[in-house]
Design an enzyme around this catalytic site. Structure first.
Site, mmCIF file in Angstrom:
data_model
loop_
_atom_site.group_PDB
_atom_site.id
_atom_site.type_symbol
_atom_site.label_atom_id
_atom_site.label_comp_id
_atom_site.label_asym_id
_atom_site.label_seq_id
_atom_site.Cartn_x
_atom_site.Cartn_y
_atom_site.Cartn_z
ATOM 1 N N LYS A 1 0.780 -1.513 -0.142
ATOM 2 C CA LYS A 1 -0.160 0.127 0.088
ATOM 3 C C LYS A 1 0.743 1.459 -0.379
ATOM 4 C CE LYS A 1 -2.333 0.993 3.685
ATOM 5 N NZ LYS A 1 -1.172 2.243 4.226
ATOM 6 N N THR A 2 1.949 1.005 1.082
ATOM 7 C CA THR A 2 2.621 2.693 1.074
ATOM 8 C C THR A 2 3.571 2.402 -0.245
ATOM 9 O OG1 THR A 2 2.026 2.162 3.267
ATOM 10 C CG2 THR A 2 4.731 3.267 2.381
ATOM 11 N N ASP B 1 -4.289 7.699 2.600
ATOM 12 C CA ASP B 1 -3.794 6.844 3.572
ATOM 13 C C ASP B 1 -4.865 6.617 4.368
ATOM 14 O OD1 ASP B 1 -2.013 3.998 3.555
ATOM 15 O OD2 ASP B 1 -0.796 5.463 5.119
ATOM 16 N N GLU B 2 -5.140 4.660 4.383
ATOM 17 C CA GLU B 2 -5.880 4.444 5.255
ATOM 18 C C GLU B 2 -6.965 5.021 5.100
ATOM 19 O OE1 GLU B 2 -4.469 1.563 6.474
ATOM 20 O OE2 GLU B 2 -2.697 2.035 7.357
ATOM 21 N N GLN C 1 -9.326 -4.080 7.130
ATOM 22 C CA GLN C 1 -8.726 -3.688 8.779
ATOM 23 C C GLN C 1 -8.788 -2.595 9.284
ATOM 24 O OE1 GLN C 1 -4.440 -4.692 8.040
ATOM 25 N NE2 GLN C 1 -4.430 -4.211 6.154
ATOM 26 N N ARG D 1 -0.571 -9.994 10.235
ATOM 27 C CA ARG D 1 1.148 -9.631 11.187
ATOM 28 C C ARG D 1 1.969 -10.546 10.893
ATOM 29 N NH1 ARG D 1 -0.578 -5.287 9.561
ATOM 30 N NH2 ARG D 1 -1.972 -7.137 9.248
#
Length: 645
Positions: free
Chosen positions: A38-39, A232-233, A263, A597
């Site tokens: 994503k980043t 973002d997010e 998430q 994770r």
């Protein structure tokens, strides 16, 4: 400024990422699965826009934390485009000019510095923190002669904060007596902020939205300037944040929103992932691209997590997959109680460390902070360095220290440190009861009864409710302490154990990662005390130790080895969420976040009643073991003893 440069790094992007990065114009939603880059996609998009001739002053990238903003900025600055090929047009005073990259609140501050006059402030305003705001509310309640017992300042402040985040004013509070008074406090609070030439933290977005809504020319200026808006997010935005970016993006419609609804785990903070799900309704011309290739985890972990999240009805479905190897099966272990689970987990950690695994690549995740008590105790006994990520160690928490001070005083009335703590914590009349009665009752009451006497005669829960927002979390910590105390017949033995466990208590390290908890000397299961020199050495190595944290704090992180402890019905999902379908779905998203994770190995454990979520995992991907005093025993997951409805 117009310049063109073919971005070499697009060759490193997969097809879906490249489509997102090279999207021409118009609203775009990126549904990015866990570990899907994503980043990287967002920062590559910023570089692509600059290479396409868009000026840095016309681009803003918004995220939720300063840490995330710094990471994005660092990635852009380290890109070969900046280091080798950036045109001179992007250089100002010998420094490269990059777009604004920051949090919603930092963007709000930037706007308010110029537009504060539109809401009755000057550009030299003060920003009130929570303590400042709470002090103002307390003063207003005092002026109105309202009893604190009925009008808790923290509760009133929380109500005001929620209203601001939802862009509501005092007229929305309702017609009941409490609501009318809360509305009056709200109005007076707003007046006080204005008189102080100040904004509170919520104002940094709410007041900006009000300005943009009420001043078309001001809005038009920012719309003209910021032609491309990247968020973002996106699944975590609340009402005011969403309207903020929606207003800014209306003119050019170049809104680039990236996130993962699977998430979304911050509803308690006001996040509303329906903004993510409704993106195409709000932006009819929107294009949606899904990032479904996971680069983090093994196939088995991805398959299991994907099957779990499919059970949620409210979502934007994705088919997460990976080219990584199949990996080990997911280990699920059943224990008799929480302490046995903690010891069993710690012993598995020892095995990993002996095999050469780095301690900082091992994480133990739990649903509530209270669960750390047993885990910490087991790690301390086995001399495993650990770090509590983003929080205090169990015995450093205020409510635990207060209760321990009372018990210590009961058995040692000359304990000056405990007397000092009691005198500073409670009013005089309550201290008189404690100081007189605790030493007398120590031989008449059991340890648990003595703790309950302390709680009842100090109105301790009411005391916590008046001072802190997170009463339920602190209650859970107290309950865990009582459960632990109940295992001791001798109160002095309990105090000795607690003293050894808390001998290195202190304030958290003010680093981004939270407190660094070193190994403390402890005696348990027949072990012996450690030396102070060893403690000093271990304190220094704690930041490289095993990571302990709640699932909420684990979001955005990854580890080679992950242990999810306390996967019990009533813990994960939490008992408060079981009866409401939307809250139960958020708990399932929490489990999904915890599972994803893990990069290589995933271990899940429970005691008592197993989490219903465990029954939603594919049985062919699971190796189940029941652990007792006789050791580990392989069992069938369908076994009647662990049957899940």
């Amino acid at each position: 400024m117009i310049f063109h440069y073919k971005m070499k790094s697009t060759q490193e992007l997969n097809e879906a990422q490249r489509k997102a990065v090279e999207h021409e114009s118009g609203p775009l939603l990126i549904a990015a699965g866990a570990g899907s880059g994503k980043t990287k996609t967002l920062t590559s998009r910023v570089i692509h826009l600059l290479q396409s001739g868009i000026g840095p002053e016309n681009i803003i990238a918004i995220t939720f934390t300063n840490k995330a903003a710094r990471e994005m900025e660092l990635r852009i600055k380290n890109h070969e485009f900046w280091n080798k090929e950036a045109p001179k047009a992007l250089i100002h005073n010998s420094r490269f000019v990059i777009p604004f990259i920051g949090t919603f609140h930092s963007l709000g501050v930037r706007i308010l510095k110029k537009e504060a006059g539109l809401v009755g402030r000057t550009g030299y305003f003060t920003i009130f923190d929570e303590d400042d705001s709470l002090r103002v509310v307390k003063n207003i309640l005092k002026e109105l002669n309202l009893p604190k017992e009925k009008f808790n300042p923290i509760a009133v402040m929380s109500k005001i904060s929620r209203a601001k985040n939802e862009l509501l004013d005092s007229s929305s509070f309702g017609s009941g007596q409490y609501e009318k008074i809360a509305a009056t406090v709200f109005d007076k609070y707003e007046e006080a902020l204005k008189e102080s030439n100040a904004f509170d933290f919520d104002d940094l977005i709410e007041k900006v939205v009000r300005i943009l809504q009420s001043n078309p020319k001001t809005l038009e200026g920012y719309q003209k300037r910021w032609q491309h808006i990247l968020i973002d997010e996106f699944q975590d935005v609340n009402t005011s944040q969403y309207l903020f970016v929606k207003l800014l993006a209306q003119k050019h419609q170049n809104i680039f929103a990236i996130g993962d609804d699977a998430q979304s785990i911050y509803a308690f903070r006001g996040s509303d992932f329906r903004n993510f799900l409704n993106f195409e309704k709000d932006w009819p011309s929107a294009k949606v691209i899904k990032l479904e290739e996971n680069y983090r985890s093994t196939q088995n972990i991805i398959r299991a997590a994907s099957e779990l999240i499919k059970k949620n009805k409210m979502q934007k479905p994705k088919e997460l997959w990976t080219k990584n190897n199949e990996g080990e099966t997911i280990q699920i272990r059943a224990f008799q109680n929480g302490d046995e689970e903690a010891w069993g987990t710690a012993e598995k950690v020892v095995e990993l460390l002996k095999s050469g695994r780095a301690p900082e690549e091992i994480a133990i995740l739990y649903r509530t902070n209270a669960q750390s008590r047993a885990i910490e105790q087991a790690l301390l006994h086995l001399r495993i360095p650990y770090e509590i990520f983003g929080g205090l160690r169990f015995y450093a928490r205020k409510e635990i220290k207060d209760i321990i001070a009372g018990i210590r005083y009961a058995f040692n009335p000359k304990d000056a440190a405990s007397i000092d703590r009691l005198l500073k914590t409670f009013p005089k009349f309550k201290n008189e009861i404690l100081l007189k009665e605790l030493p007398r009752l120590r031989d008449e009451l059991s340890l648990v009864e003595l703790i309950n006497f302390f709680l009842e005669n100090t109105d301790y829960l009411e005391h916590l409710e008046k001072k802190f927002k997170n009463l339920e979390e602190r209650q859970e910590n107290i309950k865990e302490l009582i459960n632990f105390a109940a295992t001791f017949k001798d109160a002095r033995e309990f105090l000795e154990r607690v003293t050894l466990l808390s001998s290195l208590d202190g304030k958290p390290n003010p680093s981004a990662s939270g407190e660094k908890a070193a190994v403390n000397p402890v005696r348990g299961r027949g072990g012996s005390s450690h030396t102070s020199s060893l403690r000093d050495k271990q304190r220094a190595s704690a930041s490289n130790g095993v990571k302990l944290m709640t699932v909420h704090l684990a979001k955005g992180l990854e580890f080679e080895q992950v242990f999810i402890v306390g996967a019990n019905d009533g813990l994960l999902p939490h008992e408060r969420s079981i009866m409401k379908s939307d809250e139960l779905e958020e708990e399932r998203r929490l489990m999904y976040v915890a599972m994803t994770r893990a990069k290589e190995n995933l271990n899940i454990s429970f005691y008592d009643l197993p989490s219903r979520f465990l029954g939603e995992l594919p049985p062919e991907l699971i190796e189940f073991k029941q652990v007792s005093s006789y050791g580990e025993e392989n069992r069938d997951w369908d076994d009647e003893a662990i049957y899940i409805e």
